[in-house]
Design a protein around this motif. Structure first.
Motif, PDB file in Angstrom:
ATOM      1  N   VAL A 197       0.913  -1.256   0.017  1.00 17.27           N
ATOM      2  CA  VAL A 197      -0.122  -0.034  -0.114  1.00 17.27           C
ATOM      3  C   VAL A 197       0.826   1.246  -0.016  1.00 17.27           C
ATOM      4  CG1 VAL A 197      -2.111  -1.055   1.022  1.00 17.27           C
ATOM      5  CG2 VAL A 197      -0.322  -0.236   2.424  1.00 17.27           C
ATOM      6  N   PRO A 198       1.740   1.446  -1.036  1.00 17.72           N
ATOM      7  CA  PRO A 198       2.914   2.758  -1.062  1.00 17.72           C
ATOM      8  C   PRO A 198       1.955   3.797  -1.625  1.00 17.72           C
ATOM      9  CG  PRO A 198       3.064   1.219  -2.868  1.00 17.72           C
ATOM     10  CD  PRO A 198       2.112   0.545  -2.234  1.00 17.72           C
ATOM     11  N   CYS A 199       0.823   3.912  -1.870  1.00 18.10           N
ATOM     12  CA  CYS A 199       0.116   5.253  -2.165  1.00 18.10           C
ATOM     13  C   CYS A 199      -1.406   5.099  -1.742  1.00 18.10           C
ATOM     14  CB  CYS A 199       0.100   5.326  -3.611  1.00 18.10           C
ATOM     15  SG  CYS A 199      -0.772   4.305  -4.683  1.00 18.10           S
ATOM     16  N   ASP A 243      -0.608   9.523   2.131  1.00 21.59           N
ATOM     17  CA  ASP A 243       0.666   9.389   1.494  1.00 21.59           C
ATOM     18  C   ASP A 243       1.157  10.658   0.323  1.00 21.59           C
ATOM     19  OD1 ASP A 243       1.930   7.468   2.795  1.00 21.59           O
ATOM     20  OD2 ASP A 243       1.102   5.885   1.647  1.00 21.59           O
ATOM     21  N   GLU A 277       8.477  16.193   0.280  1.00 17.90           N
ATOM     22  CA  GLU A 277       9.747  15.760  -0.622  1.00 17.90           C
ATOM     23  C   GLU A 277       9.926  16.902  -1.529  1.00 17.90           C
ATOM     24  OE1 GLU A 277      10.540  11.256  -1.835  1.00 17.90           O
ATOM     25  OE2 GLU A 277       9.397  12.441  -3.286  1.00 17.90           O
ATOM     26  N   ASP A 337       6.688  14.019  -9.092  1.00 12.22           N
ATOM     27  CA  ASP A 337       8.190  13.995  -9.437  1.00 12.22           C
ATOM     28  C   ASP A 337       8.480  14.684 -10.648  1.00 12.22           C
ATOM     29  OD1 ASP A 337       8.763  12.481  -7.154  1.00 12.22           O
ATOM     30  OD2 ASP A 337       9.712  10.482  -8.431  1.00 12.22           O
ATOM     31  N   LYS A 377       4.914  13.047  -0.773  1.00 12.67           N
ATOM     32  CA  LYS A 377       5.578  13.756  -2.073  1.00 12.67           C
ATOM     33  C   LYS A 377       5.335  15.074  -2.026  1.00 12.67           C
ATOM     34  CE  LYS A 377       6.637  11.567  -4.863  1.00 12.67           C
ATOM     35  NZ  LYS A 377       7.927  10.814  -4.789  1.00 12.67           N
ATOM     36  N   GLN A 437       8.822   4.136   5.074  1.00 15.36           N
ATOM     37  CA  GLN A 437       9.337   5.146   4.163  1.00 15.36           C
ATOM     38  C   GLN A 437      10.375   5.863   4.800  1.00 15.36           C
ATOM     39  OE1 GLN A 437       8.782   5.353   1.085  1.00 15.36           O
ATOM     40  NE2 GLN A 437       6.533   4.459   0.687  1.00 15.36           N
ATOM     41  N   PHE A 489      10.027   6.853  -0.649  1.00  9.51           N
ATOM     42  CA  PHE A 489      10.268   8.287  -0.240  1.00  9.51           C
ATOM     43  C   PHE A 489      11.909   8.654   0.041  1.00  9.51           C
ATOM     44  CE2 PHE A 489      11.488  11.417   3.155  1.00  9.51           C
ATOM     45  CZ  PHE A 489      10.547  12.487   2.837  1.00  9.51           C
ATOM     46  N   ASN A 490      12.386   9.720  -0.632  1.00 11.31           N
ATOM     47  CA  ASN A 490      13.511   9.949  -0.606  1.00 11.31           C
ATOM     48  C   ASN A 490      13.807  11.711  -0.972  1.00 11.31           C
ATOM     49  OD1 ASN A 490      16.343  10.788  -0.461  1.00 11.31           O
ATOM     50  ND2 ASN A 490      17.028   9.054  -1.713  1.00 11.31           N
ATOM     51  N   CYS A 492      12.212   5.523  -7.002  1.00 13.05           N
ATOM     52  CA  CYS A 492      11.143   5.242  -7.451  1.00 13.05           C
ATOM     53  C   CYS A 492      10.198   6.393  -6.614  1.00 13.05           C
ATOM     54  CB  CYS A 492      10.566   3.812  -7.016  1.00 13.05           C
ATOM     55  SG  CYS A 492       8.932   3.750  -7.397  1.00 13.05           S
ATOM     56  N   PRO A 493       9.347   7.043  -7.163  1.00 13.09           N
ATOM     57  CA  PRO A 493       8.665   7.979  -6.557  1.00 13.09           C
ATOM     58  C   PRO A 493       7.744   7.130  -5.310  1.00 13.09           C
ATOM     59  CG  PRO A 493       7.382   7.432  -8.508  1.00 13.09           C
ATOM     60  CD  PRO A 493       8.773   6.799  -8.801  1.00 13.09           C
ATOM     61  N   LEU A 494       7.426   6.053  -5.355  1.00 11.27           N
ATOM     62  CA  LEU A 494       6.712   5.378  -4.278  1.00 11.27           C
ATOM     63  C   LEU A 494       7.724   4.879  -3.104  1.00 11.27           C
ATOM     64  CD1 LEU A 494       4.788   2.884  -6.633  1.00 11.27           C
ATOM     65  CD2 LEU A 494       3.754   4.566  -5.021  1.00 11.27           C
ATOM     66  N   HIS A 520       4.925  -0.713   3.486  1.00 15.29           N
ATOM     67  CA  HIS A 520       6.276  -0.790   3.341  1.00 15.29           C
ATOM     68  C   HIS A 520       6.665   0.638   4.456  1.00 15.29           C
ATOM     69  CE1 HIS A 520       6.070  -2.563  -0.454  1.00 15.29           C
ATOM     70  NE2 HIS A 520       7.319  -3.233  -0.102  1.00 15.29           N
ATOM     71  N   LEU A 528      -3.328  17.147  -8.798  1.00 13.81           N
ATOM     72  CA  LEU A 528      -2.543  17.099  -7.447  1.00 13.81           C
ATOM     73  C   LEU A 528      -3.386  17.818  -6.168  1.00 13.81           C
ATOM     74  CD1 LEU A 528       1.081  17.507  -8.567  1.00 13.81           C
ATOM     75  CD2 LEU A 528       0.165  15.364  -8.089  1.00 13.81           C
ATOM     76  N   ASP A 585       7.332   8.631   9.700  1.00 14.13           N
ATOM     77  CA  ASP A 585       6.751   7.986   8.766  1.00 14.13           C
ATOM     78  C   ASP A 585       5.559   7.061   9.707  1.00 14.13           C
ATOM     79  OD1 ASP A 585       5.956   5.961   7.079  1.00 14.13           O
ATOM     80  OD2 ASP A 585       7.725   4.723   7.276  1.00 14.13           O
ATOM     81  N   ASP A 589      -0.628  10.402  -8.148  1.00 15.07           N
ATOM     82  CA  ASP A 589       0.175  11.453  -7.696  1.00 15.07           C
ATOM     83  C   ASP A 589       1.705  11.264  -7.360  1.00 15.07           C
ATOM     84  OD1 ASP A 589      -2.458  12.765  -7.245  1.00 15.07           O
ATOM     85  OD2 ASP A 589      -2.352  12.019  -5.182  1.00 15.07           O
ATOM     86  N   PRO A 590       2.074  10.117  -7.047  1.00 21.89           N
ATOM     87  CA  PRO A 590       3.627   9.953  -6.860  1.00 21.89           C
ATOM     88  C   PRO A 590       4.245  10.195  -8.227  1.00 21.89           C
ATOM     89  CG  PRO A 590       2.271   8.080  -6.080  1.00 21.89           C
ATOM     90  CD  PRO A 590       1.442   8.854  -6.660  1.00 21.89           C
TER      91      PRO A 590
END
Lengths: 369, 420
Positions: free
Chosen positions: A94-96, B135, B142, A328, B139, A120, A292-293, A288-290, A118, B86, B156, A323-324
């Motif tokens: 469920v990363p988004c 979530d 970020e 980006d 973004k 983040q 986080f960094n 990857c946009p999913l 996951h 968005l 998180d 969105d992700p």
């Protein structure tokens, strides 16, 4: 190539063959990232579920508001049509926000869903994130064991990790060959090999990829007059987009797609504890946009990859309502421009039925290059 | 300027403190304090302990949008590539950031910044993101951190696909709390003030107590509180949770409402004016906040229950990090079914609501994508009718007043039939 094509054309037959051969079942794997090795170690076939690009939404039009991505929408439609009823379970990451909601909407006639999250915070709290991911994976394993009535041993999990790492290496070598043999391997063929990966047991897929590679390497290096590109995004489907690229003389030298190379980019490291090894893979994964960094290394990674494989440009395949990816893109674009890297962003929605606009944009881009 | 709290109304006290906070944020850099832009449900206790001035972009979006002052900001974000589709709160703050950058570069505030009414706010020294609501904020922050090349603190909060919050989830959060402290120490270049942190936790609980007291007043039938005012006062609970100002304003408001109820003064005046009690699920439509409130009043519908303001009912034991972790993780939007739907049932039942209005907020996928299931769950439980309408929390282009009014009137008809 025919074996790969047949596998994609009829996943149901692939599943049936697997059942007949092993006496075991199939576990669905929802987008985007999943420790499939755990399912594989149980002796079950992990089957990727990305919806279908060719399905029209009729039964589940009211299930989602209009601003949902078509991957989620087509999965829901297929679920309503009973496409997933024969699965033994499904595993959801469920990363988004959309995938979180999809996991809560799941109701496929008693096919149980196993959901995991996951972590983040993978830089500032690396150890804690790793411990959290390991525990989530342990719970996935425990639930699979209970549902499938199997026991997953440490040795079996280590063996599956080895098989998956071999497959990742084979797929990376294939991707490299696609850049080298740009005149021979068409974008749609490349996609077929990667897509088949979602339907086949991985050692069988590796064997087939290696066989294909041998055949390719036996050919003389073809003269390629077109342009090489790097494609980035979630996926390039529907396949018509790939045909448009072919018609305009493009070859895919490398990809950064969630459905393709992001799955094979990072090997699972060695560790006496295989669940911890799987957790460490996620902690190390980047670009990857999913995942986080805040340093957002993806643009740099794409530019370096494009240069490494001699790509003339980057094409970003932007799914609608994702969105992700959309968050980006402005930063990607700025860094591409600063680096002098040519790029194009095309909306590649799997539910698209009209391709004139994409065709015109890609044709114009080809002429500009 | 000073204020005599005892002699002023709650609204005057609210305005006073909000003005004071904005002034503080504007002068923070001159006074040598750092400025942080923070997600609305990030634990503010940490920054409070380090005397950091905290600015909340979600509040900016609500304030600018309700004053119709954010169109220029949304356009500025679009010019940078952050287009419609968005989250509008994110676009609002990215546009705002861009305008502030231009002000810094050229020395004068661009027109869009002046229109927004918040020209004094400073650009952040760092951002603090917490994904316990969605979530998309990951973004968004970020992007802010990358656009400004500043540090980003992340807390998180994993999605609770099962409830209660698991032990390993709480352990992960508690470990991150310690890493937040380390990062703050590096950014602020001073040791973390643990005593001040404890006091901020205590103050947060005192503020939250008053916040819950206010919200519970809407559950009375007839109610002295119009739930739209709950959305209005949300600004103070977001911005002043760990500050005494939050407690002062909310206690004053709760006292006033208590006095109103005792004196027979209710949200719509006479008790009989409250014809229907309705739960609002989703964020406010900030660009049309007054219009939606007016339409409710015209139909005799009182907003008696709402899920979003309840997200700030963050209750924990000061000094206990596991308890704090659980509180910040249990936000209902961060939890799967059936907990999330049970929470909605609880609001509907506590507020004695006879109907539910679901805001399909085009900026908020996590809130809107499970409305249908939530509506069916509540209806199966207690037969309460519901309706949906399209809107957006901070973009004026999505909502249409006619659709909203039609849907609300349709709901009142259903409620009337059920009553009879």
């Amino acid at each position: 190539m025919n074996d790969f094509k047949q596998c994609i054309a009829s996943p149901a037959r692939t599943i049936l063959r697997y059942r007949e051969r092993t006496g075991k079942g199939v576990v669905g794997v929802m987008p985007v990232y999943c420790p499939e090795e755990i399912i594989h170690a149980a002796g079950f076939l992990p089957l990727g579920i990305w919806g279908s690009p060719n399905i029209s939404i009729t039964k589940t039009r009211a299930a989602w508001p209009s601003f949902v991505c078509s991957v989620a929408q087509s999965i829901t439609e297929l679920e309503a049509l009973g496409a997933y009823r024969d699965l033994d379970a499904v595993v959801f990451s469920v990363p988004c926000d959309t995938l979180k909601c999809l996991s809560q909407k799941w109701d496929s006639s008693g096919v149980p869903a196993i959901v995991f999250t996951h972590p983040q915070n993978r830089r500032d709290s690396e150890q804690a994130a790793c411990a959290f991911a390991r525990e989530e994976y342990r719970i996935v394993k425990e639930k699979l064991e209970a549902l499938l009535r199997v026991s997953i041993s440490t040795d079996a999990l280590k063996a599956s990790i080895r098989i998956y790492n071999e497959n990742r290496a084979a797929c990376r070598a294939f991707s490299d060959a696609c850049a080298q043999y740009a005149g021979l391997i068409k974008p749609s063929w490349r996609h077929t090999v990667f897509r088949a990966r979602w339907f086949m047991e991985k050692s069988a897929h590796t064997a087939l990829v290696n066989e294909l590679m041998e055949a390719v390497r036996a050919e003389p290096l073809p003269d390629f007059q077109g342009r090489k590109i790097l494609v980035s995004g979630i996926m390039t489907e529907p396949e018509e987009v790939l045909h448009i690229l072919e018609e305009n003389g493009f070859a895919i030298a490398a990809d950064d797609l969630a459905q393709e190379s992001r799955q094979i980019r990072e090997d699972v490291p060695d560790d006496a504890d295989p669940l911890l090894a799987l957790a460490r893979q996620w902690i190390r994964f980047d670009g990857c946009p999913l995942a986080f960094n805040e340093r957002k290394p993806r643009a740099r990674m794409l530019i370096d990859t494009a240069k490494k494989y001699g790509a003339d440009a980057v094409i970003v395949c932007m799914p609608k309502h994702c969105d992700p990816e959309a968050f980006d893109y402005p930063i990607l674009l700025r860094e591409f421009r600063a680096e002098g890297m040519k790029s194009l962003c095309v909306e590649t929605d799997p539910g698209t039925t009209s391709f004139e606009q994409i065709g015109t944009r890609i044709q114009t881009f080809a002429e500009l290059l | 300027m000073k204020i005599n709290v005892g002699e002023s109304s709650a609204e005057e006290v609210l305005d006073y403190y909000l003005h004071q906070i904005e002034e503080e944020a504007g002068s923070a850099h001159k006074e040598g304090r750092l400025v942080c832009w923070s997600a609305a449900l990030a634990p503010a206790e940490f920054c409070e302990a380090m005397d950091v001035s905290v600015v909340y972009p979600e509040i900016h979006a609500a304030v600018f949008a309700s004053g119709k002052g954010n169109t220029g900001l949304l356009e500025a974000a679009a010019r940078k590539g952050y287009g419609r589709g968005l989250c509008s709160c994110a676009r609002n703050s990215i546009g705002f950031m861009e305008m502030l950058k231009q002000r810094t570069a050229f020395g004068s505030a661009p027109e869009a910044l002046q229109e927004s009414g918040a020209a004094r706010v400073s650009l952040p020294d760092f951002v603090f993101v917490c994904n316990n609501i969605c979530d998309a904020v990951l973004k968004w922050y970020e992007a802010l951190a990358r656009e400004l090349a500043i540090p980003c603190i992340i807390l998180d909060v994993p999605y609770n696909h099962t409830m209660p919050v698991s032990r390993h989830n709480k352990e992960y959060l508690a470990a991150q709390f310690l890493d937040v402290v380390k990062k703050l120490e590096r950014i602020c270049k001073k040791p973390f003030d643990y005593e001040k942190f404890y006091q901020a936790q205590v103050q947060t609980q005192r503020t939250v107590y008053q916040w819950k007291r206010v919200a519970a007043l809407a559950f009375r039938k007839p109610s002295p509180l119009n739930g739209f005012d709950l959305f209005k006062y949300m600004e103070i609970v977001v911005m002043c949770r760990p500050k005494m100002a939050g407690e002062i304003v909310l206690r004053k408001f709760a006292d006033e409402l208590e006095a109103d109820a005792a004196g027979g003064r209710f949200a719509y005046g006479e008790a009989g004016e409250e014809k229907y009690r309705v739960t609002w699920e989703g964020n406010a439509v900030w660009p049309f906040f007054n219009l939606t409130g007016r339409t409710f009043k015209e139909t005799g519908s009182l907003l008696a229950g709402a899920g979003v303001p309840g997200m700030w009912n963050i209750t924990y034991i000061p000094g206990d990090l596991a308890s704090m972790a659980e509180a910040y993780s249990s936000i209902y939007l961060n939890c799967g079914a059936p907990y999330r739907y049970e929470e909605l049932c609880r609001i509907v039942e506590s507020s004695q609501s006879e109907g539910i209005v679901f805001h399909i907020d085009h900026s908020c996928k996590i809130a809107s994508f499970l409305h249908r299931e939530g509506a069916e769950y509540v209806q199966d439980r207690n037969g309460v009718p519901f309706t949906y309408f399209d809107g957006d929390q901070a973009d004026p282009e999505v909502f249409t007043g006619a659709q909203f009014e039609n849907r609300l009137r349709e709901l009142t008809e259903k409620m009337e039939i059920r009553k009879s």
